[in-house]
Scaffold this active site. Structure first.
Site, PDB file in Angstrom:
ATOM      1  N   GLY A  77       0.840  -1.204   0.000  1.00 33.31           N
ATOM      2  CA  GLY A  77       0.000   0.000   0.000  1.00 33.31           C
ATOM      3  C   GLY A  77       0.869   1.246   0.000  1.00 33.31           C
ATOM      4  O   GLY A  77       0.545   2.252   0.637  1.00 33.31           O
ATOM      5  N   THR A  96       3.634   3.737  -2.639  1.00 33.04           N
ATOM      6  CA  THR A  96       3.453   4.701  -3.724  1.00 33.04           C
ATOM      7  C   THR A  96       2.504   4.162  -4.800  1.00 33.04           C
ATOM      8  O   THR A  96       1.530   4.820  -5.175  1.00 33.04           O
ATOM      9  CB  THR A  96       4.826   5.023  -4.371  1.00 33.04           C
ATOM     10  OG1 THR A  96       5.687   5.510  -3.347  1.00 33.04           O
ATOM     11  CG2 THR A  96       4.697   6.072  -5.460  1.00 33.04           C
ATOM     12  N   VAL A  97       2.776   2.970  -5.301  1.00 33.65           N
ATOM     13  CA  VAL A  97       1.957   2.417  -6.385  1.00 33.65           C
ATOM     14  C   VAL A  97       0.709   1.735  -5.821  1.00 33.65           C
ATOM     15  O   VAL A  97      -0.394   1.875  -6.358  1.00 33.65           O
ATOM     16  CB  VAL A  97       2.771   1.416  -7.240  1.00 33.65           C
ATOM     17  CG1 VAL A  97       1.953   0.968  -8.450  1.00 33.65           C
ATOM     18  CG2 VAL A  97       4.084   2.037  -7.701  1.00 33.65           C
ATOM     19  N   SER A 130      -1.040   2.375  -3.139  1.00 36.02           N
ATOM     20  CA  SER A 130      -2.120   3.261  -2.683  1.00 36.02           C
ATOM     21  C   SER A 130      -2.881   3.842  -3.882  1.00 36.02           C
ATOM     22  O   SER A 130      -4.107   3.998  -3.829  1.00 36.02           O
ATOM     23  CB  SER A 130      -1.602   4.361  -1.757  1.00 36.02           C
ATOM     24  OG  SER A 130      -0.669   5.152  -2.412  1.00 36.02           O
ATOM     25  N   ALA A 182      -2.271  -5.635   2.020  1.00 34.56           N
ATOM     26  CA  ALA A 182      -1.225  -6.088   2.949  1.00 34.56           C
ATOM     27  C   ALA A 182      -0.124  -5.042   3.034  1.00 34.56           C
ATOM     28  O   ALA A 182       0.399  -4.601   1.999  1.00 34.56           O
ATOM     29  CB  ALA A 182      -0.644  -7.417   2.484  1.00 34.56           C
ATOM     30  N   LYS A 185      15.042  -4.264 -15.996  1.00 29.86           N
ATOM     31  CA  LYS A 185      14.101  -3.966 -17.088  1.00 29.86           C
ATOM     32  C   LYS A 185      14.670  -4.438 -18.429  1.00 29.86           C
ATOM     33  O   LYS A 185      13.923  -4.918 -19.284  1.00 29.86           O
ATOM     34  CB  LYS A 185      13.792  -2.473 -17.098  1.00 29.86           C
ATOM     35  CG  LYS A 185      12.960  -2.071 -15.871  1.00 29.86           C
ATOM     36  CD  LYS A 185      12.991  -0.586 -15.639  1.00 29.86           C
ATOM     37  CE  LYS A 185      12.077  -0.170 -14.502  1.00 29.86           C
ATOM     38  NZ  LYS A 185      12.299   1.203 -14.074  1.00 29.86           N
ATOM     39  N   GLY A 217       6.300   6.691 -10.747  1.00 31.60           N
ATOM     40  CA  GLY A 217       5.310   7.470 -10.003  1.00 31.60           C
ATOM     41  C   GLY A 217       4.067   6.641  -9.741  1.00 31.60           C
ATOM     42  O   GLY A 217       3.768   5.685 -10.465  1.00 31.60           O
TER      43      GLY A 217
HETATM   44  N1  LIG Z   1       7.381   3.755  -7.511  1.00 39.18           N
HETATM   45  C1  LIG Z   1       7.391   3.608  -8.836  1.00 39.18           C
HETATM   46  O1  LIG Z   1       7.411   4.569  -9.603  1.00 39.18           O
HETATM   47  C2  LIG Z   1       7.380   2.223  -9.409  1.00 39.18           C
HETATM   48  C3  LIG Z   1       7.486   1.103  -8.633  1.00 39.18           C
HETATM   49  N2  LIG Z   1       7.473  -0.139  -9.196  1.00 39.18           N
HETATM   50  C4  LIG Z   1       7.572  -1.340  -8.384  1.00 39.18           C
HETATM   51  O2  LIG Z   1       6.366  -1.470  -7.661  1.00 39.18           O
HETATM   52  C5  LIG Z   1       6.639  -2.082  -6.396  1.00 39.18           C
HETATM   53  C6  LIG Z   1       6.151  -1.156  -5.290  1.00 39.18           C
HETATM   54  O3  LIG Z   1       6.850   0.067  -5.368  1.00 39.18           O
HETATM   55  P1  LIG Z   1       6.441   1.311  -4.433  1.00 39.18           P
HETATM   56  O4  LIG Z   1       4.980   1.413  -4.338  1.00 39.18           O
HETATM   57  O5  LIG Z   1       7.223   2.460  -4.956  1.00 39.18           O
HETATM   58  O6  LIG Z   1       7.059   0.832  -3.042  1.00 39.18           O
HETATM   59  P2  LIG Z   1       6.755   1.404  -1.569  1.00 39.18           P
HETATM   60  O7  LIG Z   1       8.011   1.144  -0.784  1.00 39.18           O
HETATM   61  O8  LIG Z   1       6.222   2.775  -1.651  1.00 39.18           O
HETATM   62  O9  LIG Z   1       5.583   0.453  -1.037  1.00 39.18           O
HETATM   63  C7  LIG Z   1       5.773  -0.884  -0.634  1.00 39.18           C
HETATM   64  C8  LIG Z   1       4.543  -1.335   0.135  1.00 39.18           C
HETATM   65  O10 LIG Z   1       4.649  -2.732   0.397  1.00 39.18           O
HETATM   66  C9  LIG Z   1       4.506  -2.962   1.800  1.00 39.18           C
HETATM   67  N3  LIG Z   1       5.381  -4.072   2.158  1.00 39.18           N
HETATM   68  C10 LIG Z   1       6.688  -4.202   1.867  1.00 39.18           C
HETATM   69  N4  LIG Z   1       7.159  -5.343   2.386  1.00 39.18           N
HETATM   70  C11 LIG Z   1       6.142  -5.938   3.036  1.00 39.18           C
HETATM   71  C12 LIG Z   1       6.006  -7.131   3.785  1.00 39.18           C
HETATM   72  N5  LIG Z   1       7.047  -7.953   3.991  1.00 39.18           N
HETATM   73  N6  LIG Z   1       4.785  -7.432   4.289  1.00 39.18           N
HETATM   74  C13 LIG Z   1       3.723  -6.614   4.100  1.00 39.18           C
HETATM   75  N7  LIG Z   1       3.799  -5.455   3.388  1.00 39.18           N
HETATM   76  C14 LIG Z   1       5.000  -5.128   2.878  1.00 39.18           C
HETATM   77  C15 LIG Z   1       4.911  -1.676   2.466  1.00 39.18           C
HETATM   78  O11 LIG Z   1       4.320  -1.567   3.767  1.00 39.18           O
HETATM   79  C16 LIG Z   1       4.358  -0.642   1.475  1.00 39.18           C
HETATM   80  O12 LIG Z   1       2.996  -0.431   1.728  1.00 39.18           O
HETATM   81  C17 LIG Z   1       8.137  -2.356  -6.379  1.00 39.18           C
HETATM   82  O13 LIG Z   1       8.368  -3.670  -6.851  1.00 39.18           O
HETATM   83  C18 LIG Z   1       8.678  -1.336  -7.352  1.00 39.18           C
HETATM   84  O14 LIG Z   1       9.899  -1.746  -7.923  1.00 39.18           O
HETATM   85  C19 LIG Z   1       7.349  -0.329 -10.559  1.00 39.18           C
HETATM   86  C20 LIG Z   1       7.246   0.756 -11.381  1.00 39.18           C
HETATM   87  C21 LIG Z   1       7.269   2.126 -10.869  1.00 39.18           C
HETATM   88  N1  LIG Z   2      12.568   3.473  -9.570  1.00 38.62           N
HETATM   89  C1  LIG Z   2      11.998   3.236 -10.853  1.00 38.62           C
HETATM   90  C2  LIG Z   2      10.504   3.151 -10.745  1.00 38.62           C
HETATM   91  C3  LIG Z   2       9.880   2.634 -11.964  1.00 38.62           C
HETATM   92  O1  LIG Z   2      10.129   1.528 -12.438  1.00 38.62           O
HETATM   93  C4  LIG Z   2      12.366   4.381 -11.788  1.00 38.62           C
HETATM   94  O2  LIG Z   2      12.913   5.384 -11.310  1.00 38.62           O
HETATM   95  O3  LIG Z   2      12.150   4.247 -12.990  1.00 38.62           O
END
Ligand SMILES: NC(=O)C1=CN([C@@H]2O[C@H](COP(=O)(O)OP(=O)(O)OC[C@H]3O[C@@H](n4cnc5c(N)ncnc54)[C@H](O)[C@@H]3O)[C@@H](O)[C@H]2O)C=CC1
Ligand SMILES: N[C@@H](CC=O)C(=O)O
Ligand code: NA
Length: 440
Positions: free
Chosen positions: A18, A20-21, A23, A50, A210, A312
């Site tokens: 929950g 960045t992505v 939520s 979760a 990637k 984002g």
């Molecule tokens: N932020 C971005 O722009 C992008 C992110 N992604 C991928 O999407 C995925 C999520 O990225 P974000 O949302 O940025 O990460 P984030 O760090 O903001 O969110 C991670 C979420 O997962 C939960 N979490 C992590 N480990 C946990 C565990 N062991 N048990 C329960 N909950 C757990 C955290 O509490 C948090 O809510 C990653 O694999 C990232 O590489 C892919 C493309 C773009």
């Molecule tokens: N951390 C990554 C998130 C998207 O995949 C980026 O900066 O491109």
């Protein structure tokens, strides 16, 4: 396609993560529930989210009752699982559990796919569950589906992309505003572009994951992170930027997957990620900020470019939801999984076989005969020089001249040998940098 007579009227969607992505995905599932119902033909019911900390503040707050720390229980009762936790474990085990139960999974976890993809694809194929991951490469940009489906009748020869938003944002700020590296990184983190550990971004590992996924889809063989030659952006200096600009180039971190040939003529794929000089007029050179773009070359289609927000919360959630809707439609309307497991055996080649041009910056003595000796080393190794420019050194600690050379296309292996021989010349004080040049 008609609906099954026994088609479900609601599908249980479990969201793991929950942040960045996650939520933003929860927001779309909640706020756009009516639109999604129309498109899918059934309700997408968010059964839980979760997270590590149920009390944390979020970009978008769902019903507090949905947050849980029990990811396993959520997976067990789901029709579709969305994994947006990141990291290898427990994400890998939770996804494998879902797939083994025949539950389709959507993930944005490129690090996991690039390390354990083969195991995950096999688990999906074993039960006919679908594993979709459009969000894992270039955020919102539809790139994996076009590579797999739209170009399914063509032969992709090369994929070259700005696939990491954080590093493109940093390089752009440094190039256009003279921003400091650390300030630009902090801003990228604040905007939700960076990975939980931003080392993965700046050292090139995220782009490398990637590259492996792009190659897997483009060439139909399962490639892994360790088959990608990686260099990040932390060693880029102000002088590199100046030398690139002066020669009409801009520096971008590129993820490249291309068909190539080994020294013995065997066909294979070369995968690499590195800072690259691109001519300012190249389509990829104009990609600014956290935007991504993927430049695809295919035998019949020619050159294509896919462009859009690469990171984002909301943009990435858009790609996640595209996969969710597609899977949900299949569950409701029936039909086989769209998964195509890798089928060809195009081996990964040693990246030393890659052919590119190079920019080499040397610090050398400013005396007669230096240029001749430097040029001689290039000639001995079969590397041809396209341009050479000498500028006085601006560094008090390194008097002499700075030589900025750009080569014609050469084999990485030959360039490496050239650089080693240059460093051993008494008139060369330092090989300050070696950067690849593409697109000219
Ligand atoms: N932020 C971005 O722009 C992008 C992110 N992604 C991928 O999407 C995925 C999520 O990225 P974000 O949302 O940025 O990460 P984030 O760090 O903001 O969110 C991670 C979420 O997962 C939960 N979490 C992590 N480990 C946990 C565990 N062991 N048990 C329960 N909950 C757990 C955290 O509490 C948090 O809510 C990653 O694999 C990232 O590489 C892919 C493309 C773009
Ligand atoms: N951390 C990554 C998130 C998207 O995949 C980026 O900066 O491109
Ligand atoms: Na994408």
């Amino acid at each position: 396609m008609p609906q099954h007579t026994d088609a479900p009227t609601a599908l249980k969607v479990a969201l793991l993560g929950g942040g960045t992505v996650g939520s933003q995905t929860a927001r779309i599932l909640t706020e756009d529930a009516d639109i999604l119902r129309d498109r899918v033909g059934a309700d997408l019911e968010l059964t839980g989210i979760a997270v590590r900390d149920t009390g944390a503040t979020r970009d978008w707050q769902a019903d507090p009752a949905l947050y849980t720390t029990d990811a396993e229980a959520l997976v067990a009762g789901a029709d579709v699982v969305i994994e947006l936790m990141g990291g290898i474990e427990p994400a890998r085990t939770l996804i494998l559990r879902a797939l083994a139960a025949g539950t389709s999974v959507v993930t944005g976890n490129k690090a996991l796919l690039a390390q354990h993809g083969e195991e995950l694809y096999a688990a999906a194929a074993a039960t006919g569950a679908q594993l979709s991951f459009e969000a894992a490469v270039a955020g919102a940009i539809p790139i994996l589906r076009p590579l797999r489906d739209s170009l399914g009748g063509d032969r992709v020869t090369r994929v070259m992309g700005i696939a990491n938003g954080t590093t493109n944002f940093i390089l752009d700020r440094m190039d256009s505003e003279g921003a400091d590296f650390d300030d630009a990184l902090a801003e990228a983190q604040r905007l939700g572009y960076a990975e939980a550990d931003p080392t993965a971004d700046v050292e090139g590992h995220d782009a490398a994951a990637k590259a492996a996924i792009l190659a897997t889809i483009a060439f139909g063989a399962p490639y892994t992170l360790d088959q990608v030659a990686v260099a990040g952006i932390t060693a880029i200096t102000a002088e590199d930027n100046a030398a690139a600009a002066e020669a009409g180039y801009v520096i971008k971190l590129l993820a490249i997957a291309e068909r190539g040939r080994a020294a013995d003529g065997a066909e294979g794929a070369v995968l690499r990620v590195h800072p690259t000089l691109l001519p300012r007029e190249h389509p990829l050179a104009s990609v600014r900020g956290a935007f991504n773009a993927v430049f695809v070359e295919a035998e019949n289609a020619g050159e294509l470019m896919f462009y859009g927000p690469g990171a984002g919360g909301a943009p990435t959630a858009s790609a996640v939801m595209g996969d969710v809707v597609s899977i949900a439609q299949r569950i409701v309307r029936g039909g086989p999984a769209r998964l195509r497991t890798p089928v060809t055996a195009l081996p990964a080649l040693d990246p030393a076989e890659a052919h590119t041009s190079f920019m080499v910056v040397l610090r050398a003595a400013d005396q007669p005969g230096v240029l001749r000796r430097v040029a001689g080393v290039f000639e001995e190794h079969g590397v041809s020089i396209e341009t050479l420019r000498q500028v006085p050194s601006e560094r008090e600690d390194a008097p002499g001249a700075s030589l900025r050379l750009i080569t014609h296309r050469a084999r990485q292996r030959d360039l490496d040998a050239t650089v080693e021989a240059l460093a051993a010349l008494d008139v060369v004080h330092e090989v300050a940098s070696v950067l690849r040049v593409e697109g000219n």
